[in-house]
Design a protein around this motif. Sequence first.
Motif, PDB file in Angstrom:
ATOM      1  N   ILE A 164      29.235  10.872  44.829  1.00  0.00           N
ATOM      2  CA  ILE A 164      29.494   9.790  45.790  1.00  0.00           C
ATOM      3  C   ILE A 164      30.591  10.271  46.731  1.00  0.00           C
ATOM      4  CG2 ILE A 164      30.271   7.398  46.089  1.00  0.00           C
ATOM      5  CD1 ILE A 164      27.479   7.711  44.742  1.00  0.00           C
ATOM      6  N   ILE A 165      30.316  10.212  48.042  1.00  0.00           N
ATOM      7  CA  ILE A 165      31.305  10.692  49.009  1.00  0.00           C
ATOM      8  C   ILE A 165      31.955   9.552  49.800  1.00  0.00           C
ATOM      9  CG2 ILE A 165      30.397  13.031  49.202  1.00  0.00           C
ATOM     10  CD1 ILE A 165      28.888  12.197  51.686  1.00  0.00           C
ATOM     11  N   GLU A 166      31.281   8.407  49.902  1.00  0.00           N
ATOM     12  CA  GLU A 166      31.884   7.252  50.585  1.00  0.00           C
ATOM     13  C   GLU A 166      31.335   5.970  50.000  1.00  0.00           C
ATOM     14  OE1 GLU A 166      32.940   7.218  54.735  1.00  0.00           O
ATOM     15  OE2 GLU A 166      31.772   9.051  55.047  1.00  0.00           O
ATOM     16  N   ARG A 167      32.164   4.911  50.118  1.00  0.00           N
ATOM     17  CA  ARG A 167      31.763   3.578  49.663  1.00  0.00           C
ATOM     18  C   ARG A 167      32.076   2.567  50.747  1.00  0.00           C
ATOM     19  NH1 ARG A 167      33.730   3.102  43.411  1.00  0.00           N
ATOM     20  NH2 ARG A 167      32.440   1.265  43.499  1.00  0.00           N
ATOM     21  N   ASN A 168      31.234   1.556  50.852  1.00  0.00           N
ATOM     22  CA  ASN A 168      31.439   0.451  51.796  1.00  0.00           C
ATOM     23  C   ASN A 168      31.755   0.946  53.206  1.00  0.00           C
ATOM     24  OD1 ASN A 168      31.057  -1.597  49.814  1.00  0.00           O
ATOM     25  ND2 ASN A 168      33.100  -1.145  49.063  1.00  0.00           N
ATOM     26  N   VAL A 169      30.818   1.672  53.774  1.00  0.00           N
ATOM     27  CA  VAL A 169      30.981   2.205  55.123  1.00  0.00           C
ATOM     28  C   VAL A 169      30.462   1.171  56.117  1.00  0.00           C
ATOM     29  CG1 VAL A 169      30.279   4.035  56.707  1.00  0.00           C
ATOM     30  CG2 VAL A 169      30.750   4.568  54.319  1.00  0.00           C
ATOM     31  N   PHE A 170      31.353   0.737  57.011  1.00  0.00           N
ATOM     32  CA  PHE A 170      30.984  -0.215  58.051  1.00  0.00           C
ATOM     33  C   PHE A 170      30.909   0.520  59.378  1.00  0.00           C
ATOM     34  CE2 PHE A 170      32.982  -2.803  54.825  1.00  0.00           C
ATOM     35  CZ  PHE A 170      32.172  -3.922  54.789  1.00  0.00           C
ATOM     36  N   ASN A 171      29.840   0.275  60.125  1.00  0.00           N
ATOM     37  CA  ASN A 171      29.746   0.815  61.474  1.00  0.00           C
ATOM     38  C   ASN A 171      28.910  -0.147  62.314  1.00  0.00           C
ATOM     39  OD1 ASN A 171      26.949   1.499  61.205  1.00  0.00           O
ATOM     40  ND2 ASN A 171      27.510   3.414  60.205  1.00  0.00           N
ATOM     41  N   ARG A 172      28.618   0.260  63.540  1.00  0.00           N
ATOM     42  CA  ARG A 172      27.872  -0.617  64.438  1.00  0.00           C
ATOM     43  C   ARG A 172      26.534  -1.056  63.858  1.00  0.00           C
ATOM     44  NH1 ARG A 172      27.423   2.151  70.026  1.00  0.00           N
ATOM     45  NH2 ARG A 172      28.940   3.578  69.177  1.00  0.00           N
ATOM     46  N   GLY A 173      25.945  -0.223  63.039  1.00  0.00           N
ATOM     47  CA  GLY A 173      24.640  -0.554  62.473  1.00  0.00           C
ATOM     48  C   GLY A 173      24.712  -1.570  61.353  1.00  0.00           C
ATOM     49  N   GLY A 174      25.823  -1.630  60.661  1.00  0.00           N
ATOM     50  CA  GLY A 174      25.954  -2.524  59.520  1.00  0.00           C
ATOM     51  C   GLY A 174      26.738  -1.844  58.414  1.00  0.00           C
ATOM     52  N   GLU A 175      26.535  -2.302  57.185  1.00  0.00           N
ATOM     53  CA  GLU A 175      27.271  -1.750  56.041  1.00  0.00           C
ATOM     54  C   GLU A 175      26.351  -0.879  55.198  1.00  0.00           C
ATOM     55  OE1 GLU A 175      29.710  -3.027  52.012  1.00  0.00           O
ATOM     56  OE2 GLU A 175      28.657  -4.562  53.150  1.00  0.00           O
ATOM     57  N   ILE A 176      26.900   0.228  54.729  1.00  0.00           N
ATOM     58  CA  ILE A 176      26.216   1.083  53.764  1.00  0.00           C
ATOM     59  C   ILE A 176      27.048   0.997  52.485  1.00  0.00           C
ATOM     60  CG2 ILE A 176      25.430   3.413  53.218  1.00  0.00           C
ATOM     61  CD1 ILE A 176      25.540   3.917  56.330  1.00  0.00           C
ATOM     62  N   ASP A 177      26.406   0.613  51.378  1.00  0.00           N
ATOM     63  CA  ASP A 177      27.141   0.406  50.127  1.00  0.00           C
ATOM     64  C   ASP A 177      27.738   1.704  49.590  1.00  0.00           C
ATOM     65  OD1 ASP A 177      26.589  -2.342  50.108  1.00  0.00           O
ATOM     66  OD2 ASP A 177      24.703  -2.044  49.030  1.00  0.00           O
ATOM     67  N   LEU A 178      26.897   2.717  49.438  1.00  0.00           N
ATOM     68  CA  LEU A 178      27.343   4.005  48.906  1.00  0.00           C
ATOM     69  C   LEU A 178      26.659   5.130  49.678  1.00  0.00           C
ATOM     70  CD1 LEU A 178      26.808   3.298  45.072  1.00  0.00           C
ATOM     71  CD2 LEU A 178      29.001   3.301  46.269  1.00  0.00           C
ATOM     72  N   ILE A 179      27.376   6.221  49.862  1.00  0.00           N
ATOM     73  CA  ILE A 179      26.785   7.426  50.439  1.00  0.00           C
ATOM     74  C   ILE A 179      27.093   8.551  49.463  1.00  0.00           C
ATOM     75  CG2 ILE A 179      26.756   9.045  52.378  1.00  0.00           C
ATOM     76  CD1 ILE A 179      27.783   6.738  54.143  1.00  0.00           C
ATOM     77  N   GLY A 180      26.066   9.317  49.135  1.00  0.00           N
ATOM     78  CA  GLY A 180      26.263  10.391  48.175  1.00  0.00           C
ATOM     79  C   GLY A 180      25.401  11.596  48.476  1.00  0.00           C
ATOM     80  N   ARG A 181      25.603  12.628  47.695  1.00  0.00           N
ATOM     81  CA  ARG A 181      24.795  13.847  47.791  1.00  0.00           C
ATOM     82  C   ARG A 181      24.004  14.004  46.507  1.00  0.00           C
ATOM     83  NH1 ARG A 181      24.660  17.012  51.840  1.00  0.00           N
ATOM     84  NH2 ARG A 181      26.287  17.011  53.392  1.00  0.00           N
ATOM     85  N   ASP A 182      22.697  14.112  46.660  1.00  0.00           N
ATOM     86  CA  ASP A 182      21.780  14.368  45.554  1.00  0.00           C
ATOM     87  C   ASP A 182      21.219  15.757  45.818  1.00  0.00           C
ATOM     88  OD1 ASP A 182      20.084  14.196  43.381  1.00  0.00           O
ATOM     89  OD2 ASP A 182      18.622  12.913  44.389  1.00  0.00           O
ATOM     90  N   GLY A 183      21.866  16.771  45.250  1.00  0.00           N
ATOM     91  CA  GLY A 183      21.525  18.154  45.591  1.00  0.00           C
ATOM     92  C   GLY A 183      21.927  18.408  47.034  1.00  0.00           C
ATOM     93  N   ASP A 184      20.973  18.846  47.852  1.00  0.00           N
ATOM     94  CA  ASP A 184      21.237  19.128  49.261  1.00  0.00           C
ATOM     95  C   ASP A 184      20.941  17.944  50.168  1.00  0.00           C
ATOM     96  OD1 ASP A 184      22.015  21.719  48.670  1.00  0.00           O
ATOM     97  OD2 ASP A 184      19.990  22.525  48.924  1.00  0.00           O
ATOM     98  N   VAL A 185      20.588  16.812  49.603  1.00  0.00           N
ATOM     99  CA  VAL A 185      20.181  15.646  50.393  1.00  0.00           C
ATOM    100  C   VAL A 185      21.326  14.635  50.475  1.00  0.00           C
ATOM    101  CG1 VAL A 185      18.497  13.767  50.588  1.00  0.00           C
ATOM    102  CG2 VAL A 185      17.782  15.983  49.665  1.00  0.00           C
TER     103      VAL A 185
END
Length: 123
Positions: free
Chosen positions: A29-50
Amino acid sequence: MDGKHGSKAIGNQHEAVAARYLHSRGVTIIERNVFNRGGEIDLIGRDGDVLVFFEVRYRGRGSLASGAESITPTKQRRLVKAASFYLHRNGLWTIASRIDVIAIAAGDVKKYRIQWIKNAIQA
């Protein structure tokens, strides 16, 4: 505590459950609760190279719709927009990415039942 702050705390709790679950399956997990113009992303992570954008959904006992089914077409569009904005802002257009759903429900034997739906929302 008003309802808005209470629901945010509950949301954070379920995101923490999802983050632990994903970590146990090799996701960083690299980020949590990311807010931007598009909306909120709960979690951002890396699954291998993705790079993966995770939408965490919780449904309690007796809920008619599953966590995954509760994502409306409007919410899907917002998630795609938020992920696109994140990729653009960070210069990441050339890397592989996807949007997954982590559906959490009240469990019978364990506290939670967790379902990881990869590529749940197509851009």
